[in-house]
Design an enzyme around this catalytic site. Structure first.
Site, PDB file in Angstrom:
ATOM      1  N   GLY A 293       0.920  -1.245  -0.006  1.00 59.66           N
ATOM      2  CA  GLY A 293       0.128  -0.100   0.122  1.00 59.66           C
ATOM      3  C   GLY A 293       0.796   1.222  -0.055  1.00 59.66           C
ATOM      4  O   GLY A 293       2.064   1.181  -0.397  1.00 59.66           O
ATOM      5  N   ARG A 294       0.489   2.242   0.492  1.00 62.87           N
ATOM      6  CA  ARG A 294       1.000   3.688   0.570  1.00 62.87           C
ATOM      7  C   ARG A 294       2.533   3.560   1.318  1.00 62.87           C
ATOM      8  O   ARG A 294       3.487   4.031   0.610  1.00 62.87           O
ATOM      9  CB  ARG A 294       0.038   4.768   1.155  1.00 62.87           C
ATOM     10  CG  ARG A 294      -1.023   5.006   0.129  1.00 62.87           C
ATOM     11  CD  ARG A 294      -1.508   6.232   0.705  1.00 62.87           C
ATOM     12  NE  ARG A 294      -2.619   6.005   2.018  1.00 62.87           N
ATOM     13  CZ  ARG A 294      -3.800   5.522   2.103  1.00 62.87           C
ATOM     14  NH1 ARG A 294      -4.441   5.073   0.888  1.00 62.87           N
ATOM     15  NH2 ARG A 294      -4.213   5.017   3.111  1.00 62.87           N
TER      16      ARG A 294
ATOM     17  N   THR B 165       5.874  -2.199  12.282  1.00 61.05           N
ATOM     18  CA  THR B 165       5.576  -0.679  12.462  1.00 61.05           C
ATOM     19  C   THR B 165       3.987  -0.489  12.210  1.00 61.05           C
ATOM     20  O   THR B 165       3.557   0.711  12.242  1.00 61.05           O
ATOM     21  CB  THR B 165       6.359   0.307  11.783  1.00 61.05           C
ATOM     22  OG1 THR B 165       6.159   0.191  10.628  1.00 61.05           O
ATOM     23  CG2 THR B 165       7.830   0.210  12.271  1.00 61.05           C
TER      24      THR B 165
ATOM     25  N   ARG C  82       0.503  -3.116  12.725  1.00 61.15           N
ATOM     26  CA  ARG C  82      -0.227  -3.522  14.123  1.00 61.15           C
ATOM     27  C   ARG C  82       0.213  -4.620  14.484  1.00 61.15           C
ATOM     28  O   ARG C  82       0.472  -5.721  13.713  1.00 61.15           O
ATOM     29  CB  ARG C  82      -1.901  -3.503  13.358  1.00 61.15           C
ATOM     30  CG  ARG C  82      -2.547  -2.341  13.232  1.00 61.15           C
ATOM     31  CD  ARG C  82      -2.513  -1.435  14.625  1.00 61.15           C
ATOM     32  NE  ARG C  82      -2.928   0.147  13.974  1.00 61.15           N
ATOM     33  CZ  ARG C  82      -2.588   1.134  13.340  1.00 61.15           C
ATOM     34  NH1 ARG C  82      -1.324   1.078  13.222  1.00 61.15           N
ATOM     35  NH2 ARG C  82      -3.116   2.198  13.118  1.00 61.15           N
TER      36      ARG C  82
ATOM     37  N   GLU D 293      -1.914  -1.517  24.279  1.00 62.93           N
ATOM     38  CA  GLU D 293      -1.281  -0.214  24.440  1.00 62.93           C
ATOM     39  C   GLU D 293      -1.948   0.879  25.273  1.00 62.93           C
ATOM     40  O   GLU D 293      -3.193   0.810  25.374  1.00 62.93           O
ATOM     41  CB  GLU D 293      -0.839   0.608  22.964  1.00 62.93           C
ATOM     42  CG  GLU D 293       0.016  -0.385  22.091  1.00 62.93           C
ATOM     43  CD  GLU D 293       0.144   0.206  20.589  1.00 62.93           C
ATOM     44  OE1 GLU D 293      -0.498   1.349  20.518  1.00 62.93           O
ATOM     45  OE2 GLU D 293       0.717  -0.410  19.949  1.00 62.93           O
TER      46      GLU D 293
ATOM     47  N   HIS E 134       5.094   3.048  19.910  1.00 71.40           N
ATOM     48  CA  HIS E 134       4.232   3.310  18.698  1.00 71.40           C
ATOM     49  C   HIS E 134       4.450   4.741  18.495  1.00 71.40           C
ATOM     50  O   HIS E 134       3.351   5.545  18.510  1.00 71.40           O
ATOM     51  CB  HIS E 134       2.885   2.877  19.176  1.00 71.40           C
ATOM     52  CG  HIS E 134       1.846   2.809  18.087  1.00 71.40           C
ATOM     53  ND1 HIS E 134       0.651   2.108  18.195  1.00 71.40           N
ATOM     54  CD2 HIS E 134       1.899   3.337  16.937  1.00 71.40           C
ATOM     55  CE1 HIS E 134      -0.020   2.162  17.074  1.00 71.40           C
ATOM     56  NE2 HIS E 134       0.695   2.991  16.172  1.00 71.40           N
TER      57      HIS E 134
END
Length: 324
Positions: A153-154, A234, A236, A265, A285
Site C-alpha cells: 500500500g502507500r 510498525t 499493528r 497499548e 508506537h
C-alpha cells in the site's frame, strides 16, 4: 459545538497551526489515557464531537450508549476500536479519511530507522561504549540483501523505494491486486508466501488490521525465516498470531525483530518479553508521532468537523446514519 480531544499525551494538538480551524468552539483536551467506561462517560457526558488519536481509546457499545449528546466522531485511521454499528444506531456519524491520498512518511521513516538500527545494532553499540567498552560486535549491511515487504500500500511502496535506494533486492507479498501493482512498478513478487518468508533478509509488515488480516502472520511463517533475518513491525501487533513472535525469536528464527506496536497499548509492563530480549528493538508506537505528521492528520480531522458543522459531513464511514 462542544469538542473533546482524547489522549493528547504530550499536549501538542493545541500548539498546531491547524488548531485554529476549531476557533469559536468549546474544546476540551485530555492528556492522560483512560479506558474505564465510567470515567470516560463522565468526561464525555456533554461532548458533541469526539476527536480520537488513532486507536488509543476503545469506543465500545457500553460507552456509546451513555453518550447522549455525541453526534460526531472524527479521526483519521482505520477504526477497529470503534463499534460502528452502535454508532449508526445511536445516530453518531463517524468520519475518517483513513490517510486518503498520502502515506505516513513519518511511519516509513521510523521503519527504515529501525531497520538500520537493528542491522547495525546501534542500541547495543551505544550501550557497549557507555559501559567503557569499544566495539560490541559485528553488524550487517543492507546492500545486496533481500527486503521483503508484506503489503504493498502507500507505506509499503515508500519502503520499497528506500530499499531500492539502499541497493536491496525488493520482494513483495500482498493481495493479488497489490502484487499486480508491484509488478507494474517494477518490483519482484515472491513465487509463494512460503518463499517470501524464507528468502527475506529483512521483512517489514505494512498491512492494515482488519478481520481478514488479524493473525495473518503465523508461527510457521516466522519459523521459515532465516536465523540471520530481521522482522520489522510498525503496522499493528495483531497482524501476528498471539505469542508467535516471542516464540519464534526464542527459537532463533527470525534472529532479530524491531517493533513499534503491541497487542495492548500503552505498554507499561517492563517484564514484557519483547522488552527484555537483546535481539529486539522496541519503540512506543511513535511511527506517526511527529509534529509534521500531526499537522497533516489533525488538519484532516478538523476539516471533517468543519464540514459537519456546515451540514455536509465528509469521509463518513457509516453513511447509513445520514438517512436517519
Amino acid at each position: 459545538m462542544k469538542i473533546t480531544i482524547l489522549d493528547d499525551y504530550h499536549d501538542t494538538v493545541a500548539t498546531l497551526p491547524c488548531f485554529a480551524k476549531l476557533a469559536g468552539h468549546e474544546v476540551t483536551i485530555w492528556n492522560d489515557q483512560v479506558q474505564d467506561v465510567d470515567r470516560l462517560a463522565e468526561r464525555l457526558a456533554d461532548t458533541e464531537v469526539l476527536v480520537l488519536i488513532r486507536e488509543r481509546t476503545q469506543i465500545r457499545t457500553p460507552l456509546l450508549e451513555r453518550l447522549g449528546q455525541l453526534k460526531l466522531i472524527s479521526q483519521r485511521s482505520v477504526y477497529p476500536h470503534i463499534d460502528i454499528d452502535t454508532c449508526t444506531q445511536q445516530g453518531i456519524i463517524v468520519s475518517s479519511d483513513q490517510h486518503a491520498g498520502t502515506p505516513s512518511y513519518a511511519t516509513a521513516e521510523l521503519t527504515w530507522g529501525l531497520v538500520l538500527a537493528a542491522m547495525r545494532d546501534i542500541p547495543g553499540q551505544r550501550a557497549s561504549l557507555r559501559a567503557g567498552n569499544w566495539q560490541g560486535g559485528v553488524g550487517g549491511t543492507l546492500r545486496g540483501h533481500t527486503l521483503g515487504i508484506y503489503g504493498y500500500g502507500r507505506i509499503g511502496k515508500e519502503i520499497a523505494l528506500y530499499g531500492k535506494t539502499f541497493g536491496m533486492k525488493v520482494l513483495i507479498w500482498a493481495s493479488e491486486a497489490s502484487r499486480e501493482r508491484a509488478v507494474a512498478d517494477g518490483y519482484e513478487v515472491a513465487d509463494s508466501r512460503a518463499a517470501f518468508f524464507a528468502q527475506s533478509d529483512v521483512l517489514s509488515l505494512h498491512l492494515r488490521l482488519y478481520d481478514a488480516t488479524r493473525g495473518i502472520v503465523r508461527g510457521e511463517d516466522l519459523a521459515a525465516m532465516k536465523p540471520t533475518a530481521l522482522l520489522v513491525n510498525t503496522s499493528r501487533a495483531r497482524l501476528i498470531e498471539p505469542g508467535a513472535l516471542v516464540a519464534a525469536l526464542r527459537a532463533g528464527r527470525p534472529g532479530m525483530a524491531a517493533v513499534d506496536v503491541y497487542e495492548e497499548e500503552p505498554l507499561r509492563d517492563t517484564a514484557h518479553p519483547l522488552l527484555n530480549m537483546d535481539n529486539v528493538i522496541c519503540t512506543p508506537h511513535i511511527g506517526y508521532v511527529t509534529r509534521d505528521e500531526y499537522e497533516i492528520q489533525f488538519s484532516d480531522i478538523f476539516d471533517q468537523i468543519v464540514a459537519y458543522g456546515a451540514g455536509a459531513p465528509i469521509n463518513v464511514v457509516n453513511p447509513e446514519v445520514l438517512a436517519s
